[in-house]
Design a protein around this motif. Structure first.
Motif, PDB file in Angstrom:
ATOM      1  N   MET A   1      51.440 -34.789  -5.198  1.00 15.84           N
ATOM      2  CA  MET A   1      50.387 -33.813  -4.990  1.00 15.84           C
ATOM      3  C   MET A   1      49.311 -34.030  -6.060  1.00 15.84           C
ATOM      4  SD  MET A   1      50.607 -29.651  -4.813  1.00 15.84           S
ATOM      5  CE  MET A   1      51.809 -29.514  -3.546  1.00 15.84           C
ATOM      6  N   THR A   2      48.082 -34.021  -5.666  1.00 17.96           N
ATOM      7  CA  THR A   2      46.998 -34.251  -6.611  1.00 17.96           C
ATOM      8  C   THR A   2      46.769 -33.016  -7.475  1.00 17.96           C
ATOM      9  OG1 THR A   2      45.287 -33.449  -5.131  1.00 17.96           O
ATOM     10  CG2 THR A   2      45.876 -35.781  -4.966  1.00 17.96           C
ATOM     11  N   PHE A   3      46.010 -33.205  -8.553  1.00 19.66           N
ATOM     12  CA  PHE A   3      45.728 -32.095  -9.462  1.00 19.66           C
ATOM     13  C   PHE A   3      44.983 -30.976  -8.759  1.00 19.66           C
ATOM     14  CE2 PHE A   3      42.595 -30.052 -12.234  1.00 19.66           C
ATOM     15  CZ  PHE A   3      43.459 -29.383 -13.084  1.00 19.66           C
ATOM     16  N   LEU A   4      43.984 -31.326  -7.975  1.00 17.35           N
ATOM     17  CA  LEU A   4      43.192 -30.305  -7.290  1.00 17.35           C
ATOM     18  C   LEU A   4      44.024 -29.531  -6.275  1.00 17.35           C
ATOM     19  CD1 LEU A   4      40.383 -29.119  -7.203  1.00 17.35           C
ATOM     20  CD2 LEU A   4      39.790 -30.790  -5.461  1.00 17.35           C
ATOM     21  N   ALA A   5      44.908 -30.204  -5.570  1.00 20.44           N
ATOM     22  CA  ALA A   5      45.766 -29.526  -4.598  1.00 20.44           C
ATOM     23  C   ALA A   5      46.748 -28.592  -5.292  1.00 20.44           C
ATOM     24  CB  ALA A   5      46.515 -30.549  -3.758  1.00 20.44           C
ATOM     25  N   SER A   6      47.330 -29.035  -6.406  1.00 18.70           N
ATOM     26  CA  SER A   6      48.263 -28.164  -7.126  1.00 18.70           C
ATOM     27  C   SER A   6      47.531 -27.000  -7.783  1.00 18.70           C
ATOM     28  CB  SER A   6      49.050 -28.956  -8.172  1.00 18.70           C
ATOM     29  OG  SER A   6      48.196 -29.461  -9.161  1.00 18.70           O
ATOM     30  N   PHE A   7      46.303 -27.233  -8.242  1.00 21.15           N
ATOM     31  CA  PHE A   7      45.492 -26.154  -8.820  1.00 21.15           C
ATOM     32  C   PHE A   7      45.181 -25.099  -7.761  1.00 21.15           C
ATOM     33  CE2 PHE A   7      41.333 -24.334  -9.944  1.00 21.15           C
ATOM     34  CZ  PHE A   7      41.635 -23.823 -11.207  1.00 21.15           C
ATOM     35  N   ALA A   8      44.752 -25.530  -6.585  1.00 16.15           N
ATOM     36  CA  ALA A   8      44.438 -24.590  -5.499  1.00 16.15           C
ATOM     37  C   ALA A   8      45.695 -23.858  -5.039  1.00 16.15           C
ATOM     38  CB  ALA A   8      43.801 -25.342  -4.336  1.00 16.15           C
ATOM     39  N   SER A   9      46.808 -24.562  -4.990  1.00 12.08           N
ATOM     40  CA  SER A   9      48.064 -23.917  -4.600  1.00 12.08           C
ATOM     41  C   SER A   9      48.465 -22.852  -5.607  1.00 12.08           C
ATOM     42  CB  SER A   9      49.157 -24.979  -4.488  1.00 12.08           C
ATOM     43  OG  SER A   9      50.403 -24.383  -4.266  1.00 12.08           O
ATOM     44  N   GLY A  10      48.284 -23.132  -6.888  1.00 14.84           N
ATOM     45  CA  GLY A  10      48.593 -22.151  -7.927  1.00 14.84           C
ATOM     46  C   GLY A  10      47.685 -20.941  -7.860  1.00 14.84           C
ATOM     47  N   LEU A  11      46.424 -21.157  -7.521  1.00 16.46           N
ATOM     48  CA  LEU A  11      45.498 -20.029  -7.378  1.00 16.46           C
ATOM     49  C   LEU A  11      45.909 -19.145  -6.209  1.00 16.46           C
ATOM     50  CD1 LEU A  11      41.958 -21.578  -7.959  1.00 16.46           C
ATOM     51  CD2 LEU A  11      43.209 -20.064  -9.474  1.00 16.46           C
ATOM     52  N   LEU A  12      46.264 -19.760  -5.098  1.00 11.95           N
ATOM     53  CA  LEU A  12      46.635 -18.995  -3.912  1.00 11.95           C
ATOM     54  C   LEU A  12      47.962 -18.259  -4.085  1.00 11.95           C
ATOM     55  CD1 LEU A  12      45.564 -21.465  -1.095  1.00 11.95           C
ATOM     56  CD2 LEU A  12      44.402 -19.394  -1.853  1.00 11.95           C
ATOM     57  N   ARG A  13      48.862 -18.821  -4.888  1.00  9.08           N
ATOM     58  CA  ARG A  13      50.158 -18.178  -5.096  1.00  9.08           C
ATOM     59  C   ARG A  13      50.153 -17.250  -6.313  1.00  9.08           C
ATOM     60  NH1 ARG A  13      54.580 -22.165  -5.733  1.00  9.08           N
ATOM     61  NH2 ARG A  13      53.002 -23.313  -6.857  1.00  9.08           N
ATOM     62  N   LEU A  14      48.981 -17.028  -6.903  1.00 15.17           N
ATOM     63  CA  LEU A  14      48.807 -16.149  -8.064  1.00 15.17           C
ATOM     64  C   LEU A  14      49.720 -16.536  -9.227  1.00 15.17           C
ATOM     65  CD1 LEU A  14      48.410 -12.653  -6.373  1.00 15.17           C
ATOM     66  CD2 LEU A  14      46.627 -14.169  -7.198  1.00 15.17           C
ATOM     67  N   ARG A  15      49.668 -17.803  -9.597  1.00 13.96           N
ATOM     68  CA  ARG A  15      50.415 -18.282 -10.748  1.00 13.96           C
ATOM     69  C   ARG A  15      49.538 -18.238 -11.985  1.00 13.96           C
ATOM     70  NH1 ARG A  15      55.125 -17.141  -9.367  1.00 13.96           N
ATOM     71  NH2 ARG A  15      55.823 -18.134  -7.480  1.00 13.96           N
ATOM     72  N   ARG A  16      50.146 -18.067 -13.145  1.00  5.18           N
ATOM     73  CA  ARG A  16      49.410 -17.843 -14.382  1.00  5.18           C
ATOM     74  C   ARG A  16      48.570 -19.041 -14.826  1.00  5.18           C
ATOM     75  NH1 ARG A  16      52.746 -16.332 -19.553  1.00  5.18           N
ATOM     76  NH2 ARG A  16      53.448 -14.746 -18.118  1.00  5.18           N
ATOM     77  N   GLY A  17      49.112 -20.227 -14.771  1.00  2.34           N
ATOM     78  CA  GLY A  17      48.442 -21.409 -15.316  1.00  2.34           C
ATOM     79  C   GLY A  17      47.045 -21.658 -14.770  1.00  2.34           C
ATOM     80  N   PRO A  18      46.892 -21.795 -13.458  1.00  2.00           N
ATOM     81  CA  PRO A  18      45.555 -22.064 -12.913  1.00  2.00           C
ATOM     82  C   PRO A  18      44.564 -20.926 -13.149  1.00  2.00           C
ATOM     83  CG  PRO A  18      47.237 -22.621 -11.303  1.00  2.00           C
ATOM     84  CD  PRO A  18      47.930 -21.928 -12.428  1.00  2.00           C
ATOM     85  N   TRP A  19      45.029 -19.690 -13.058  1.00  2.00           N
ATOM     86  CA  TRP A  19      44.123 -18.556 -13.272  1.00  2.00           C
ATOM     87  C   TRP A  19      43.693 -18.455 -14.732  1.00  2.00           C
ATOM     88  CZ3 TRP A  19      41.466 -15.973  -9.816  1.00  2.00           C
ATOM     89  CH2 TRP A  19      41.885 -15.998  -8.493  1.00  2.00           C
ATOM     90  N   GLU A  20      44.619 -18.756 -15.674  1.00  2.00           N
ATOM     91  CA  GLU A  20      44.234 -18.765 -17.088  1.00  2.00           C
ATOM     92  C   GLU A  20      43.234 -19.878 -17.369  1.00  2.00           C
ATOM     93  OE1 GLU A  20      47.698 -18.939 -19.552  1.00  2.00           O
ATOM     94  OE2 GLU A  20      47.902 -16.753 -19.598  1.00  2.00           O
ATOM     95  N   MET A  21      43.417 -21.023 -16.708  1.00  2.00           N
ATOM     96  CA  MET A  21      42.475 -22.126 -16.880  1.00  2.00           C
ATOM     97  C   MET A  21      41.081 -21.728 -16.384  1.00  2.00           C
ATOM     98  SD  MET A  21      42.673 -26.067 -15.498  1.00  2.00           S
ATOM     99  CE  MET A  21      44.432 -26.002 -15.546  1.00  2.00           C
ATOM    100  N   LEU A  22      41.023 -21.052 -15.248  1.00  2.00           N
ATOM    101  CA  LEU A  22      39.745 -20.593 -14.703  1.00  2.00           C
ATOM    102  C   LEU A  22      39.106 -19.551 -15.617  1.00  2.00           C
ATOM    103  CD1 LEU A  22      37.771 -20.737 -12.314  1.00  2.00           C
ATOM    104  CD2 LEU A  22      39.113 -18.915 -11.240  1.00  2.00           C
ATOM    105  N   ALA A  23      39.902 -18.616 -16.137  1.00  2.00           N
ATOM    106  CA  ALA A  23      39.375 -17.601 -17.045  1.00  2.00           C
ATOM    107  C   ALA A  23      38.867 -18.233 -18.340  1.00  2.00           C
ATOM    108  CB  ALA A  23      40.451 -16.562 -17.349  1.00  2.00           C
ATOM    109  N   THR A  24      39.582 -19.205 -18.856  1.00  2.00           N
ATOM    110  CA  THR A  24      39.157 -19.902 -20.074  1.00  2.00           C
ATOM    111  C   THR A  24      37.859 -20.656 -19.833  1.00  2.00           C
ATOM    112  OG1 THR A  24      41.463 -20.113 -20.739  1.00  2.00           O
ATOM    113  CG2 THR A  24      39.872 -21.546 -21.840  1.00  2.00           C
ATOM    114  N   PHE A  25      37.742 -21.266 -18.663  1.00  2.00           N
ATOM    115  CA  PHE A  25      36.501 -21.957 -18.309  1.00  2.00           C
ATOM    116  C   PHE A  25      35.329 -20.981 -18.263  1.00  2.00           C
ATOM    117  CE2 PHE A  25      33.459 -23.267 -15.044  1.00  2.00           C
ATOM    118  CZ  PHE A  25      32.995 -24.445 -15.621  1.00  2.00           C
ATOM    119  N   LEU A  26      35.540 -19.792 -17.686  1.00  2.00           N
ATOM    120  CA  LEU A  26      34.463 -18.798 -17.630  1.00  2.00           C
ATOM    121  C   LEU A  26      34.056 -18.331 -19.024  1.00  2.00           C
ATOM    122  CD1 LEU A  26      35.364 -16.544 -14.573  1.00  2.00           C
ATOM    123  CD2 LEU A  26      33.429 -18.102 -14.817  1.00  2.00           C
TER     124      LEU A  26
END
Length: 65
Positions: A1-26
């Motif tokens: 699975m590519t990074f972008l696909a796993s990132f989107a999957s984590g966002l859709l499943r409400l997992r901490r890692g991808p959402w924290e990465m997005l918040a840190t980016f903001l």
């Protein structure tokens, strides 16, 4: 699975890692917008972007791993 696909999957499943990465980016984007000297609109919106990222980070820190 590519990074972008796993990132989107984590966002859709409400997992901490991808959402924290997005918040840190903001947060980082808001700080850059605050310190740049070229665009008034970026300076105007910088506080709101930083605030949204900070509140988002506080909320998503309670999401499951």
């Amino acid at each position: 699975m590519t990074f972008l696909a796993s990132f989107a999957s984590g966002l859709l499943r409400l997992r901490r890692g991808p959402w924290e990465m997005l918040a840190t980016f903001l947060i980082a984007l808001g700080v850059v917008m605050l310190m740049q000297p070229f665009f008034l609109w970026a300076y105007t919106w910088s506080f709101l972007v930083t605030l949204v990222g900070t509140v988002m980070f506080i909320i998503v820190s309670h999401f499951p791993e």
